[in-house]
Design an enzyme around this catalytic site. Structure first.
Site, mmCIF file in Angstrom:
data_model
loop_
_atom_site.group_PDB
_atom_site.id
_atom_site.type_symbol
_atom_site.label_atom_id
_atom_site.label_comp_id
_atom_site.label_asym_id
_atom_site.label_seq_id
_atom_site.Cartn_x
_atom_site.Cartn_y
_atom_site.Cartn_z
ATOM 1 N N HIS A 169 25.370 45.252 16.079
ATOM 2 C CA HIS A 169 25.295 44.075 17.224
ATOM 3 C C HIS A 169 26.245 43.022 16.536
ATOM 4 C CE1 HIS A 169 23.558 43.004 13.255
ATOM 5 N NE2 HIS A 169 23.686 41.685 13.413
ATOM 6 N N ASP A 171 26.863 38.900 16.106
ATOM 7 C CA ASP A 171 26.006 38.014 15.531
ATOM 8 C C ASP A 171 25.788 36.643 16.629
ATOM 9 O OD1 ASP A 171 25.168 38.951 13.399
ATOM 10 O OD2 ASP A 171 26.366 37.846 11.901
ATOM 11 N N HIS A 241 28.627 45.134 13.976
ATOM 12 C CA HIS A 241 28.159 45.620 12.674
ATOM 13 C C HIS A 241 26.676 45.894 12.685
ATOM 14 C CE1 HIS A 241 27.359 41.300 12.562
ATOM 15 N NE2 HIS A 241 26.366 41.451 11.823
ATOM 16 N N ARG A 251 16.300 46.391 -0.480
ATOM 17 C CA ARG A 251 17.953 45.785 -0.562
ATOM 18 C C ARG A 251 17.666 44.307 -0.260
ATOM 19 N NH1 ARG A 251 21.145 44.211 3.801
ATOM 20 N NH2 ARG A 251 23.138 45.401 3.855
HETATM 21 O O1 LIG Z 1 22.331 42.318 5.719
HETATM 22 C C1 LIG Z 1 23.296 42.628 6.061
HETATM 23 O O2 LIG Z 1 24.021 43.424 5.562
HETATM 24 C C2 LIG Z 1 23.508 42.432 7.472
HETATM 25 C C3 LIG Z 1 22.644 41.586 8.369
HETATM 26 C C4 LIG Z 1 22.985 41.239 9.692
HETATM 27 O O3 LIG Z 1 23.782 41.751 10.313
HETATM 28 C C5 LIG Z 1 22.217 39.907 10.100
HETATM 29 O O4 LIG Z 1 21.247 39.477 9.753
HETATM 30 O O5 LIG Z 1 22.594 39.581 11.314
HETATM 31 FE FE LIG Z 2 24.486 40.546 12.006
#
Ligand SMILES: O=C(O)CCC(=O)C(=O)O
Ligand SMILES: [Fe+2]
Length: 279
Positions: A169, A171, A241, A251
């Site tokens: 996606h 952001d 990403h 995690r």
């Molecule tokens: O936790 C991550 O490494 C990325 C999370 C992410 O891309 C998001 O929450 O928009």
């Molecule tokens: Fe993200």
């Protein structure tokens, strides 16, 4: 690949690309302005990551700070927090989150020690400073959302899963398979920069990656989470990403988003800063 080789980049290209010397001077400036004992350093910049508007920094948190923040998330977070509708996360994991609003409420009612609220504020300010320096931001930049999160593999789930923890996606826009990224809700269109600070590495899978399109085969580069490591990037379609499946364990990260649009600033920060000033 040389500096400024922009063929993979899409979207807004009006961001800085640095060479090593400039990067070194940014690191020196960050150190001078930061706490004496801070070891925050930008270790990878655009060219190493196959995209101009990205960097990786190290040293935002010490080991004991990471451990405390993970414990706090485990104790106080809410499953599914932060996503009212259409969560982008896999159903094979639990997603637990804790906002800054929750952190200050817990502190206010004596359930969370004030030093932990201070720690969240300090690390998020350090992250903001590195974003501001790297991207040479010269106008007011505001926090828009602060989220402490853990993603955990469900017990008994197959380790051979092919799903992603977080689908590919951008952001601040909705990405479609044809590569068009539409700046419309439900995406958070006011987000300008993103920063994810990792808190642990004692899990399997869960790598963060940048991707050139929406297909998992199009991964450009991977960032392995580790305590105190941060990935920072501009929030548009130039930085698609995702997160690989968390195959075992939990995690955890502190996710931060920034905006130029004052309307969307994280208003609860005013209360937090007043509270810390008084205390
Ligand atoms: O936790 C991550 O490494 C990325 C999370 C992410 O891309 C998001 O929450 O928009
Ligand atoms: Fe993200």
């Amino acid at each position: 690949m040389g500096f400024g080789d922009g063929k993979q980049f899409r979207g807004n290209q009006n961001y800085a690309v640095f060479d090593t010397e400039v990067l070194l001077s940014i690191n020196i400036q960050i150190r001078r302005r930061g706490k004496q004992n801070s070891k925050l350093e930008i270790v990878k910049s655009g060219p190493d990551l196959k995209g101009a508007n990205r960097f990786v920094a190290e040293g935002l948190l010490w080991k004991n700070q990471c451990r405390s923040l993970v414990d706090i998330i485990k104790k106080f977070s809410i499953v599914g927090d932060g996503y009212d509708t259409g969560s982008p996360h896999t159903k094979m994991e639990t997603f637990e989150g804790m906002s800054l609003e929750r952190a200050i409420l817990l502190t206010y009612y004596g359930l969370l020690k004030i030093k932990y609220l201070k720690m969240i504020v300090q690390v998020s300010e350090d992250a903001k400073q590195s974003i501001t320096r790297y991207f040479r931001v010269e106008k007011p930049l505001y926090f828009t959302y602060t989220h402490l999160v853990c993603r955990s593999a469900l017990k008994g789930i197959s380790k051979n899963r092919t799903d992603l923890s977080h689908e590919i996606h951008a952001d601040n826009c909705n990405i479609y398979p044809d590569g068009i990224c539409e700046k419309q809700p439900p995406s958070y269109i006011w987000r300008d920069y993103s920063a994810i600070i990792y808190l642990n590495n004692d899990f399997d899978g869960g790598e963060f990656f940048f991707s050139s399109n929406t297909q998992p085969e199009s991964i450009e580069t991977i960032v392995q989470p580790a305590c105190g490591r941060m990935v920072g990037f501009s929030s548009g379609s130039e930085n698609l990403h995702g997160v690989n499946a968390v195959r075992k364990g939990s995690r955890c990260a502190l996710a931060l988003w920034f905006t130029f649009d004052e309307i969307y600033r994280e208003k609860v920060r005013d209360w937090v800063y007043d509270f810390l000033d008084e205390g």
